[in-house]
Design a protein around this motif. Structure first.
Motif, PDB file in Angstrom:
ATOM      1  N   VAL A  34       0.838  -1.202   0.000  1.00 52.83           N
ATOM      2  CA  VAL A  34       0.000   0.000   0.000  1.00 52.83           C
ATOM      3  C   VAL A  34       0.874   1.254   0.000  1.00 52.83           C
ATOM      4  O   VAL A  34       0.591   2.227  -0.713  1.00 52.83           O
ATOM      5  CB  VAL A  34      -0.968  -0.012   1.207  1.00 52.83           C
ATOM      6  CG1 VAL A  34      -1.698   1.311   1.345  1.00 52.83           C
ATOM      7  CG2 VAL A  34      -1.962  -1.156   1.072  1.00 52.83           C
ATOM      8  N   GLY A  35       1.952   1.227   0.769  1.00 50.63           N
ATOM      9  CA  GLY A  35       2.855   2.374   0.819  1.00 50.63           C
ATOM     10  C   GLY A  35       3.461   2.692  -0.539  1.00 50.63           C
ATOM     11  O   GLY A  35       3.548   3.860  -0.930  1.00 50.63           O
ATOM     12  N   ILE A  38       1.123   4.365  -2.970  1.00 44.31           N
ATOM     13  CA  ILE A  38       0.950   5.793  -2.722  1.00 44.31           C
ATOM     14  C   ILE A  38       2.231   6.565  -3.062  1.00 44.31           C
ATOM     15  O   ILE A  38       2.185   7.600  -3.727  1.00 44.31           O
ATOM     16  CB  ILE A  38       0.551   6.032  -1.245  1.00 44.31           C
ATOM     17  CG1 ILE A  38      -0.830   5.420  -0.982  1.00 44.31           C
ATOM     18  CG2 ILE A  38       0.559   7.519  -0.904  1.00 44.31           C
ATOM     19  CD1 ILE A  38      -1.198   5.322   0.474  1.00 44.31           C
ATOM     20  N   ALA A  39       3.377   6.071  -2.602  1.00 36.63           N
ATOM     21  CA  ALA A  39       4.626   6.822  -2.722  1.00 36.63           C
ATOM     22  C   ALA A  39       5.171   6.877  -4.146  1.00 36.63           C
ATOM     23  O   ALA A  39       5.657   7.929  -4.583  1.00 36.63           O
ATOM     24  CB  ALA A  39       5.688   6.221  -1.798  1.00 36.63           C
ATOM     25  N   LEU A  42       3.603   9.540  -6.448  1.00 39.37           N
ATOM     26  CA  LEU A  42       3.962  10.876  -5.963  1.00 39.37           C
ATOM     27  C   LEU A  42       5.390  11.249  -6.344  1.00 39.37           C
ATOM     28  O   LEU A  42       5.659  12.374  -6.762  1.00 39.37           O
ATOM     29  CB  LEU A  42       3.800  10.954  -4.445  1.00 39.37           C
ATOM     30  CG  LEU A  42       2.370  10.961  -3.918  1.00 39.37           C
ATOM     31  CD1 LEU A  42       2.356  10.915  -2.397  1.00 39.37           C
ATOM     32  CD2 LEU A  42       1.617  12.172  -4.418  1.00 39.37           C
TER      33      LEU A  42
END
Length: 147
Positions: A34-35, A38-39, A42
């Motif tokens: 999940v991290g 998201i990362a 970005l």
């Protein structure tokens, strides 16, 4: 109906690793997955389109105190190593392994880094995946000039 082969495999694994450790590894894998979901977008969307060009200046924390700059580089390299190791693990676990490894490499400082980045990003599938992601966020595609 349980599968005997799977039960045998699970009991063999549990003889080497405790059930609590297996749960911790499963939880960590989900958090990393999940991290990175998201990362990674970005980070990749914020890169200038000419970031991987050899003419692009890469001066990080140039105007800071030398101690802060050294501390910043140390933290950046540690984060890069974490991303690199997590990306390697994601080659076998759920996650975006290659992109996570690429981000880890881009954070680290070592000789030959720029050429390795260009080689990895220059792979048609990697570049097209990144550029599709950048297009969704309205950023121009990454450009890799041939040498």
């Amino acid at each position: 109906m349980p599968v005997p082969l799977m039960d045998s495999f699970l009991s063999t694994v549990q003889s080497y690793v405790s059930g609590q450790t297996l749960l911790w590894l499963a939880f960590s894998s989900v958090v990393l997955f999940v991290g990175t979901l998201i990362a990674i977008p970005l980070i990749l969307v914020r890169l200038p389109s000419n970031y991987f060009d050899s003419d692009y200046p890469h001066s990080w924390m140039r105007n800071h105190h030398p101690v802060l700059r050294m501390l910043g580089h140390l933290i950046k390299n540690i984060l890069g190593a974490i991303f690199l190791l997590a990306g390697f693990a994601m080659l076998f676990l759920p996650g975006q392994g290659l992109l996570t490894m690429l981000i880890g490499i881009s954070l680290m400082d070592f000789p030959g880094k720029r050429e390795l980045e260009r080689k990895l990003i220059g792979q048609p599938t990697v570049l097209s995946t990144i550029n599709k992601m950048r297009e969704k966020f309205g950023t121009p595609p990454l450009v890799i000039k041939p040498r």
